[in-house]
Write a protein that holds these residues in place. Structure first.
Motif, PDB file in Angstrom:
ATOM      1  N   LEU B 227       0.853  -1.091   0.090  1.00 43.10           N
ATOM      2  CA  LEU B 227       0.143  -0.225   0.015  1.00 43.10           C
ATOM      3  C   LEU B 227       0.808   1.303   0.075  1.00 43.10           C
ATOM      4  CD1 LEU B 227      -2.904  -0.951   2.668  1.00 43.10           C
ATOM      5  CD2 LEU B 227      -3.055  -0.843   0.037  1.00 43.10           C
ATOM      6  N   GLY B 228       2.192   1.015   0.467  1.00 44.47           N
ATOM      7  CA  GLY B 228       3.173   2.257   0.218  1.00 44.47           C
ATOM      8  C   GLY B 228       2.924   3.314   1.374  1.00 44.47           C
ATOM      9  N   ILE B 229       2.563   2.588   2.635  1.00 36.54           N
ATOM     10  CA  ILE B 229       2.026   3.348   3.843  1.00 36.54           C
ATOM     11  C   ILE B 229       2.987   2.724   4.987  1.00 36.54           C
ATOM     12  CG2 ILE B 229      -0.332   3.363   3.261  1.00 36.54           C
ATOM     13  CD1 ILE B 229      -0.605   1.069   5.332  1.00 36.54           C
ATOM     14  N   LYS B 230       2.900   3.311   6.035  1.00 38.34           N
ATOM     15  CA  LYS B 230       3.699   2.969   7.321  1.00 38.34           C
ATOM     16  C   LYS B 230       2.451   2.355   8.101  1.00 38.34           C
ATOM     17  CE  LYS B 230       7.253   4.024  10.300  1.00 38.34           C
ATOM     18  NZ  LYS B 230       8.490   4.893  10.610  1.00 38.34           N
ATOM     19  N   ALA B 231       2.784   1.160   8.714  1.00 40.66           N
ATOM     20  CA  ALA B 231       1.739   0.492   9.417  1.00 40.66           C
ATOM     21  C   ALA B 231       2.096   0.505  10.702  1.00 40.66           C
ATOM     22  CB  ALA B 231       1.310  -1.095   8.778  1.00 40.66           C
ATOM     23  N   TYR B 232       0.957   0.844  11.517  1.00 44.79           N
ATOM     24  CA  TYR B 232       1.185   0.961  13.125  1.00 44.79           C
ATOM     25  C   TYR B 232       0.220   0.056  13.803  1.00 44.79           C
ATOM     26  CZ  TYR B 232       3.389   5.218  11.696  1.00 44.79           C
ATOM     27  OH  TYR B 232       4.272   6.362  11.528  1.00 44.79           O
ATOM     28  N   ASP B 233       0.858  -0.489  14.827  1.00 46.24           N
ATOM     29  CA  ASP B 233      -0.030  -1.403  15.754  1.00 46.24           C
ATOM     30  C   ASP B 233      -1.022  -0.721  16.676  1.00 46.24           C
ATOM     31  OD1 ASP B 233      -0.966  -3.839  16.640  1.00 46.24           O
ATOM     32  OD2 ASP B 233       0.973  -4.666  17.029  1.00 46.24           O
ATOM     33  N   ILE B 234      -1.797  -1.228  17.027  1.00 50.68           N
ATOM     34  CA  ILE B 234      -2.752  -0.524  18.240  1.00 50.68           C
ATOM     35  C   ILE B 234      -3.142  -1.750  19.133  1.00 50.68           C
ATOM     36  CG2 ILE B 234      -4.795  -0.075  17.044  1.00 50.68           C
ATOM     37  CD1 ILE B 234      -5.280   2.496  18.530  1.00 50.68           C
ATOM     38  N   TYR B 235      -3.307  -1.523  20.526  1.00 52.72           N
ATOM     39  CA  TYR B 235      -3.816  -2.484  21.438  1.00 52.72           C
ATOM     40  C   TYR B 235      -4.823  -1.812  22.536  1.00 52.72           C
ATOM     41  CZ  TYR B 235      -3.420  -5.709  25.180  1.00 52.72           C
ATOM     42  OH  TYR B 235      -3.793  -6.841  26.387  1.00 52.72           O
ATOM     43  N   GLY B 236      -5.630  -2.844  22.648  1.00 53.52           N
ATOM     44  CA  GLY B 236      -6.824  -2.394  23.542  1.00 53.52           C
ATOM     45  C   GLY B 236      -7.663  -3.591  23.992  1.00 53.52           C
ATOM     46  N   LEU B 237      -8.485  -3.604  25.175  1.00 59.48           N
ATOM     47  CA  LEU B 237      -9.643  -4.475  25.239  1.00 59.48           C
ATOM     48  C   LEU B 237     -10.833  -3.723  25.777  1.00 59.48           C
ATOM     49  CD1 LEU B 237      -8.092  -6.940  28.016  1.00 59.48           C
ATOM     50  CD2 LEU B 237      -6.941  -4.857  27.145  1.00 59.48           C
ATOM     51  N   THR B 238     -11.823  -4.267  25.479  1.00 58.64           N
ATOM     52  CA  THR B 238     -12.998  -3.477  25.814  1.00 58.64           C
ATOM     53  C   THR B 238     -13.227  -3.272  27.497  1.00 58.64           C
ATOM     54  OG1 THR B 238     -13.994  -4.739  24.163  1.00 58.64           O
ATOM     55  CG2 THR B 238     -15.673  -3.997  25.681  1.00 58.64           C
ATOM     56  N   GLU B 239     -12.670  -4.294  28.328  1.00 57.83           N
ATOM     57  CA  GLU B 239     -12.659  -4.433  29.729  1.00 57.83           C
ATOM     58  C   GLU B 239     -12.124  -2.998  30.117  1.00 57.83           C
ATOM     59  OE1 GLU B 239     -11.806  -6.589  27.688  1.00 57.83           O
ATOM     60  OE2 GLU B 239     -12.215  -8.601  28.613  1.00 57.83           O
ATOM     61  N   LEU B 240     -11.195  -2.501  29.245  1.00 55.82           N
ATOM     62  CA  LEU B 240     -10.178  -1.318  29.859  1.00 55.82           C
ATOM     63  C   LEU B 240     -10.896  -0.131  29.230  1.00 55.82           C
ATOM     64  CD1 LEU B 240      -6.892  -3.162  29.989  1.00 55.82           C
ATOM     65  CD2 LEU B 240      -8.155  -2.355  31.934  1.00 55.82           C
ATOM     66  N   SER B 241     -11.494  -0.191  28.030  1.00 57.50           N
ATOM     67  CA  SER B 241     -12.196   0.843  27.237  1.00 57.50           C
ATOM     68  C   SER B 241     -12.329   0.632  25.881  1.00 57.50           C
ATOM     69  CB  SER B 241     -11.125   2.218  27.085  1.00 57.50           C
ATOM     70  OG  SER B 241      -9.742   1.847  26.943  1.00 57.50           O
ATOM     71  N   GLY B 242     -11.020   0.276  25.130  1.00 56.60           N
ATOM     72  CA  GLY B 242     -11.166  -0.364  23.689  1.00 56.60           C
ATOM     73  C   GLY B 242      -9.881  -0.251  23.152  1.00 56.60           C
TER      74      GLY B 242
END
Lengths: 143, 432
Positions: B227-242
């Motif tokens: 895609l010619g992009i920079k790909a970033y990871d993100i983490y979360g869980l519903t129990e804490l917010s998302g």
């Protein structure tokens, strides 16, 4: 004529049918008719054999699932339009056919067909009244 | 280009962050003690009162919360606010079919959206960007979390939700989306579709924020290249917010945890003992600012490593590695939490035996879930239609329970291997 049919669950994989015929051969069981209904993953094998009780017993001993149901064997005249006439009679009587298949071989100008219908008593009465030959245990070679 | 969304806190000194955490923890423990009888009872059982927690040095004294507690306290037992103060729920599946429902006050949502905004800015986003959000909207937190964050940053937000690839690509090309938010597997799928349709020259994406499921460095490089992009990871869980509990920066070497809102600990999953930074173990979070659903020492069951030290991006927040596994049997399939026990419950309810095997795979970058079930004497019929009807009913029941399509494969009796002792219920063929 009401006869017993053995049904088995088949997985869709190489060698599955062979496992069953091996058991039947080893136990001296003779198949009279065979039919498979299948999806892409599995199927149902239906068997008419000379000894339904023994077949069911030996297959279950091998860990297979079998069920025994009652079906009707009918002698259909082996000529053009033979089956057509028979189906006309069944349709007129408003009997539903769940499934049907033909048995191995033929004799004396008739072919045998196996019918599973919604009302087997009505089915046999209707055919008898119309003088259609519902085959007997003897001529079909069952024990 | 804007570099931080809330620079003062994102780049604060470790001492300042610690001071803030101490102050907020004391306040939060008091809030929970006063408003959450379920947790207060747990504290009392350990002979604790809020006075025993004076700083984060005392955090280890507090009892853990687990998914089992969430189930036991369902639906209102862990609330820290009256319902009249809450404005929203989100939900995820629980261990045995009972769902986890998390409550939010407007303040909770505000802070959660700040966390997502930080992630978007860290990925290079600002008010000139067009942010296409193709996480699911609804009970799932992905859609609304990133949507809110995107609003806060001031991006033009495309609330696409998941699926409908034709429409996604139409908006992506016509409105020239610059940031893509979705699961990594959907990003890979979109990338493939873009190439198949010859749209590569028409897309203007520069960054992607991909989370909610496991993905490898190799998959990251593939998506970035394609895609010619920079790909970033993100983490979360519903129990804490998302999403947005932690997020990646330009360095792409772990996710910064928003430490002003969450304290992270790593514990030994067997003993519960707190392990030092740099050691692999189970990630535990204490929410410092959540009002409506204030979880203290919540065991995520994700196995990670925490790393401290100044990051080249300028942020000081501790970094967590991508989760390297689970300390329970939860599977994440298409971003959805799946427990074998849920599948087992559905099988039994539908008249099948509890002997089954779950096969998870990834085909064309998309997760697949197959359940092998043995045919039983009771369910067998000489009528194939009856068997396929039962199979369809089972597929529907599994879909109702899990929210995703599960392929059911009926197999002959006694063909699923019985292993000595613990049954092998799950075969995960995914190479992540």
């Amino acid at each position: 004529m009401k006869i017993k049919q053995i049904s088995l669950f088949l997985e869709n994989r190489a060698g599955q049918l062979l496992e069953i015929t091996k058991i039947l051969a080893a136990n001296g069981i003779n198949m009279k008719a065979l039919n498979i209904a299948e999806t892409s993953d599995y199927g149902v094998l239906r068997l008419i054999v000379d000894d339904a009780e023994k077949t069911s017993a030996v297959l279950r001993e091998s860990g297979m699932i079998t069920i025994t149901s009652t079906v009707s064997a009918v002698a259909v005249p082996d000529r053009m339009g033979g089956l057509n006439e028979l189906l006309n009679v069944i349709a007129d009587a408003e009997i539903s056919i769940e499934y049907m298949y033909s048995a191995f071989g033929q004799k004396d100008g008739v072919a045998y067909m196996i019918f599973k219908v919604d009302d087997i008593d009505k089915f046999e009465e209707t055919l008898a009244a119309k003088d259609v030959n519902v085959s007997g245990v003897e001529e079909f070679g069952l024990k | 280009m804007q570099k931080y969304y809330q620079q003062e806190i994102e780049c604060a000194s470790p001492e300042k962050i610690r001071e803030l955490q101490n102050e907020r923890l004391v306040k939060q423990v008091k809030h929970v003690w006063d408003n959450v009888p379920y947790y207060r009872k747990k504290m009392e059982e350990k002979g604790l009162t809020p006075d025993d927690v004076k700083s984060i040095d005392d955090l280890h004294k507090l009892p853990f919360l687990s998914k089992d507690d969430l189930r036991e306290a369902y639906p209102y037992g862990l609330m820290g606010k009256d319902l009249k103060d809450c404005v929203r729920i989100h939900s995820t599946s629980g261990t045995t079919g009972k769902r986890v429902v998390a409550f939010y006050t407007q303040h909770d949502i505000d802070l959660w959206e700040d966390c997502c905004a930080r992630a978007i800015v860290a990925a290079g986003g600002d008010e000139t960007d067009v942010c296409q959000v193709c996480y699911g909207y609804g009970l799932f937190t992905g859609g609304s979390g990133l949507n809110g964050g995107s609003h806060k940053v001031g991006c033009l937000t495309l609330p696409m939700s998941s699926g409908n690839t034709d429409r996604q690509l139409q908006f992506m090309t016509d409105l020239e989306s610059t940031i893509l938010c979705c699961t990594p597997s959907y990003a890979a799928y979109l990338a493939e579709s873009i190439h198949e349709r010859g749209l590569r020259d028409k897309i203007k994406l520069k960054a992607g924020i991909f989370g909610a499921e496991a993905w490898s460095e190799e998959m990251r490089r593939d998506i970035e290249k394609s895609l010619g992009i920079k790909a970033y990871d993100i983490y979360g869980l519903t129990e804490l917010s998302g999403p947005g509990v932690s997020f990646e920066c330009s360095e792409q070497s772990g996710m910064h945890i928003n430490e002003d809102h969450f304290i992270a600990e790593i514990i030994d999953p067997n003993t519960g003992e707190v392990l030092p930074d740099g050691t692999q173990g189970e990630l535990v979070f204490t929410s410092l600012t959540k009002e409506a659903f204030p979880l203290l020492r919540y065991r995520t069951r994700d196995i990670c490593v925490l790393t401290r030290g100044k990051c080249s991006c300028g942020r000081t927040f501790v970094k967590m590695s991508k989760p390297r596994g689970r300390s329970d049997d939860m599977l994440i399939v298409k971003g959805v939490n799946v427990f074998p026990s849920q599948i087992e419950a559905v099988l039994i309810e539908n008249g099948y035996q509890a002997n089954y095997q779950i096969v998870v795979d990834r085909v064309n970058n998309s997760d697949t879930l197959e359940v092998m079930v043995e045919m039983t004497q009771e369910n067998f019929s000489d009528n194939l239609g009856k068997i396929t009807d039962m199979e369809k009913a089972l597929v529907s029941a599994l879909k109702a329970m899990l929210g995703i399509y599960v392929k059911v494969r009926l197999v002959a009796p006694k063909t699923i291997q019985r292993s000595e002792g613990k049954a092998v219920r799950v075969i995960d063929k995914r190479k992540i």
